[in-house]
Design a protein around this motif. Structure first.
Motif, mmCIF file in Angstrom:
data_model
loop_
_atom_site.group_PDB
_atom_site.id
_atom_site.type_symbol
_atom_site.label_atom_id
_atom_site.label_comp_id
_atom_site.label_asym_id
_atom_site.label_seq_id
_atom_site.Cartn_x
_atom_site.Cartn_y
_atom_site.Cartn_z
ATOM 1 N N ALA A 6 0.874 -1.316 0.004
ATOM 2 C CA ALA A 6 0.050 0.041 -0.003
ATOM 3 C C ALA A 6 0.903 1.153 0.090
ATOM 4 O O ALA A 6 0.683 2.263 -0.789
ATOM 5 N N GLU A 7 2.019 1.254 0.600
ATOM 6 C CA GLU A 7 2.977 2.280 0.821
ATOM 7 C C GLU A 7 3.439 2.570 -0.832
ATOM 8 O O GLU A 7 3.732 3.593 -0.972
ATOM 9 N N MET B 210 0.908 4.393 -2.850
ATOM 10 C CA MET B 210 0.608 5.656 -2.560
ATOM 11 C C MET B 210 2.056 6.594 -2.916
ATOM 12 O O MET B 210 1.769 7.724 -3.497
ATOM 13 N N SER C 298 -8.886 7.040 -2.292
ATOM 14 C CA SER C 298 -8.011 6.779 -3.233
ATOM 15 C C SER C 298 -7.564 8.156 -3.758
ATOM 16 O O SER C 298 -6.514 8.044 -4.332
ATOM 17 N N LYS D 166 -5.299 9.711 -1.409
ATOM 18 C CA LYS D 166 -4.002 9.044 -0.894
ATOM 19 C C LYS D 166 -3.240 8.105 -1.985
ATOM 20 O O LYS D 166 -2.464 7.789 -1.789
ATOM 21 N N ALA E 97 -4.630 4.758 -2.924
ATOM 22 C CA ALA E 97 -4.660 3.393 -2.271
ATOM 23 C C ALA E 97 -5.656 2.846 -3.321
ATOM 24 O O ALA E 97 -6.433 3.390 -3.727
#
Length: 699
Positions: free
Chosen positions: A169-170, A173, A516, A519, A521
């Protein structure tokens, strides 16, 4: 003569953990501008910082081909590569980024409609690493050698690496900081869409929508394929079959339905046709090497093609779109924009064609340079035209062709699939791969585009398709009817249950899109996002996450989802439904520690009111705690960018066998609507306890 293989030169860019690599200082100067970055200058400007890359690619230049190799630790899993068929885990696969009209593609097809020269690597320890080959050219992504990423493309191009970061996820992003996030969709576009090639008259269109309403099956949008046009001429209407599109749109709006209309890039070469005449006068067509307009055959016959690499062309197209929208058009569908050309072995225009591109995107280049971004630039022009037509509405554009970064302008779908179980199965990893490549707003043609679905296949596909980020049924001409009621009463009931489930989950899905948009995601994420350290989750294709909501489907005709063994991530996962359990619907679990906001079972988005009851489904974790978030705004427009919204963070905790649910904090200037709040506590084993009305207070 090949240059020796060596480490690439690097410079830190964008933010901590992101690096740009080039074959040499000379190659860095020779690289073309970025079309993937939302702010291309950020790829060019070194940032300050003392961090160094953890992984340095090796590079070899042979003739005009640059080959890059990135070796990663044993046990690394590969994902991404954009709109790719085949399995979710990409090790062993090879993809060529070359946008292709790929009707009836299969699991081994190596080039589809979009290009995402991007790989997400999940390392053995659960950390993740991303690699972008920032080239618009045809690029080979070779993952056939274990734990090794190879890119090969002509001309100098940079490699951008992201991470390693602590989680996939990071990485996503961080990627979004480069390529941008999804445009915030209008809420109605997250309802169900019904499409066919083609609903051939205003009467047919209205009959289909009224049937949805009469049968109590949710639907928000109906689509017009090419047959609404006068002889396939874009921006026109057939005067016999669609004599008054504005009146038809008004009738649709009166029963809560939007309409989306197709526009292709192939413009009929015909004197007297206003689009051809104005385009010729403005000199917007793609040229051949001899400076004459390229002519290729598409639906209308001989066509010319707008050169969207030029600002004047994009402005010209946007003005046509602006006028077109005044006919009551709610959204636009850009199809055939690879660009597709009939009666050619390549299915597209010659690579020797000339684009007179703006200097800031690469200048004058042949078609091989701009081919992969043609669809994205068309979608951008369409988006800008819609934005000009009404500043109080968010544009909705769907594009078939795209490039990494297209999510800034358009949704997408997975192209001309087939009505069979293999394609139903394949639709899950395809949607997930697009999400892992920066495009969260996607879905397949539910039921399959080509061929005839069976009742079992259609119902099962609707069961899972109703939970994809973009949910649309679509079928080709000559096939049997593929509306939900076309397959008998049992299939109709499955579809009704599936779509009512989607609409109950819309508060949650809409919140996921806001997150989303803010950010980066994914909206729908693979199961391993719940625990990237668990190798057993990395190849699972029939389950996916919508935030803390776990969807477990079956793509086997012999077994329903309730009969399948589903691998769950570690922790608490509580099964639940809305009293709508059915063998052809997916099984749903809520992660321990989550609070899920749920709405009423409405038939279209416009039917909802801020005063409607809101339900919170609470799944406590091992420590008796849970948290959740709900985003609310007008559902359209841009008020949310000026604090006109309400973002509510809920928390729940058990004390002495009493569960308290509170509002932890809020963001935005909206007042909390006056409404009943129903709270359900999941007890495990599918049981829950419901409290009819609760009043929350700020902690």
């Amino acid at each position: 003569m090949a240059a020796p293989v060596g480490e690439m030169v690097w410079v830190p860019v964008l933010e901590e953990g992101v690096f740009r690599f080039d074959a040499s200082e000379e190659a860095r100067s020779a690289a073309g501008p970025s079309l993937s970055f939302v702010e291309p200058r950020r790829r060019e400007e070194p940032r300050e910082g003392g961090d160094r890359p953890a992984v340095v690619p090796a590079c070899e230049v042979a003739g005009n081909v640059q080959k890059v190799v990135i070796k990663l630790p044993s046990g690394t899993s590969f994902y991404g590569t954009g709109e790719a068929s085949g399995p979710l885990e990409r090790t062993g696969k090879r993809v060529f980024t070359w946008n292709t009209d790929a009707w009836g593609f299969g699991p081994g097809t190596t080039s589809l409609y979009q290009s995402h020269p991007w790989v997400l690597a999940v390392l053995p320890d659960g950390k993740a690493f991303g690699v972008l080959a920032d080239t618009t050219r045809r690029c080979e992504i070779d993952l056939r050698q274990e734990c090794t990423i190879k890119f090969s493309a002509p001309s100098a191009y940079p490699i951008i690496t992201f991470g390693p970061y602590n989680s996939p996820a990071e990485v996503m992003m961080s990627l979004s900081h480069a390529i941008g996030t999804v445009a915030m969709p209008p809420k109605w576009s997250l309802g169900y869409h019904q499409c066919r090639w083609s609903y051939d008259s205003s009467e047919k269109v209205l009959k289909v929508v009224r049937t949805f309403r009469e049968k109590g099956i949710p639907c928000d949008v109906i689509w017009m394929d090419i047959d609404y046009m006068d002889g396939f001429r874009c921006f026109t209407f057939d005067s016999n079959r669609f004599p008054d599109p504005k009146s038809m749109a008004d009738d649709l709006h009166s029963i809560g339905c939007k309409s989306i209309w197709m526009l292709d890039p192939g413009i009929k070469k015909e004197k007297g046709y206003f689009v051809y005449e104005s385009g010729s006068e403005t000199d917007v067509w793609i040229k051949k090497a001899d400076d004459s307009p390229f002519i290729g055959e598409v639906w209308p016959g001989d066509c010319v093609f707008p050169d969207f690499t030029c600002e004047r062309t994009r402005t010209w197209w946007a003005s046509l779109v602006k006028d077109f929208v005044s006919n009551g058009v709610d959204g636009i569908w850009n199809d055939m924009n690879e660009p597709a050309v009939f009666k050619t072995t390549t299915k597209t225009m010659p690579e020797s064609n000339i684009h007179r591109g703006d200097a800031d995107i690469g200048g004058v280049q042949n078609h091989s340079y701009y081919h992969n971004v043609y669809g994205m630039l068309m979608a951008r022009s369409t988006y800008e035209g819609m934005a000009m037509s009404n500043t109080d509405k968010r544009p909705f554009v769907l594009t078939r062709a795209g490039f990494i970064g297209s999510q800034r302008y358009a949704a997408t779908w997975t192209g001309d699939n087939l009505s069979n179980w293999e394609h139903m199965h394949m639709s899950l990893p395809m949607v997930l791969q697009l999400g892992l490549s920066g495009q969260p707003l996607s879905g397949p043609d539910i039921g399959g585009f080509a061929g005839n679905a069976t009742p079992k296949l259609f119902g099962r596909w609707m069961g899972v398709g109703a939970l994809f980020p973009f949910s649309r049924g679509h079928s080709e001409t000559g096939s049997i009817d593929h509306e939900p009621w076309s397959f008998g009463e049992e299939c109709e009931e499955v579809c009704r249950l599936a779509l009512l489930r989607r609409y109950r989950l819309l508060p949650h899905i809409y919140t996921l899109f806001y997150l989303s948009h803010k950010k980066g995601a994914p909206v729908a994420a693979p199961l391993f996002f719940a625990d990237s350290q668990d190798p057993e989750l990395r190849k699972i294709e029939t389950s996916f996450l919508l935030g803390p909501l776990l969807i477990c489907a079956s793509t086997s005709p012999e077994k329903g989802a309730h009969e399948c063994a589903h691998k769950l991530p570690k922790g608490v996962w509580s099964r639940f439904d809305f009293g709508d359990s059915h063998p052809d619907l997916p099984v749903m679990y809520l992660q321990g520690g989550a609070i899920l906001p749920v709405g009423l079972p409405i038939k279209h988005v416009g039917e909802a009111s801020l005063e409607d009851d809101l339900s919170l489904i609470v799944s406590l974790d091992e420590n008796g705690k849970a948290e959740g978030v709900l985003f609310e705004d007008a559902g359209d427009g841009y008020g949310f960018t000026q604090e006109n919204y309400l973002l509510t963070y809920y928390v729940a905790q058990v004390h002495s066998s009493v569960v308290s649910v509170k509002v932890l904090k809020t963001e935005g200037s909206w007042n909390r609507p006056k409404r009943n709040l129903n709270i359900s506590i999941l007890l495990g084993g599918g049981a829950m306890v419901c409290l009819l009305t609760c009043f929350l207070f700020l902690t």
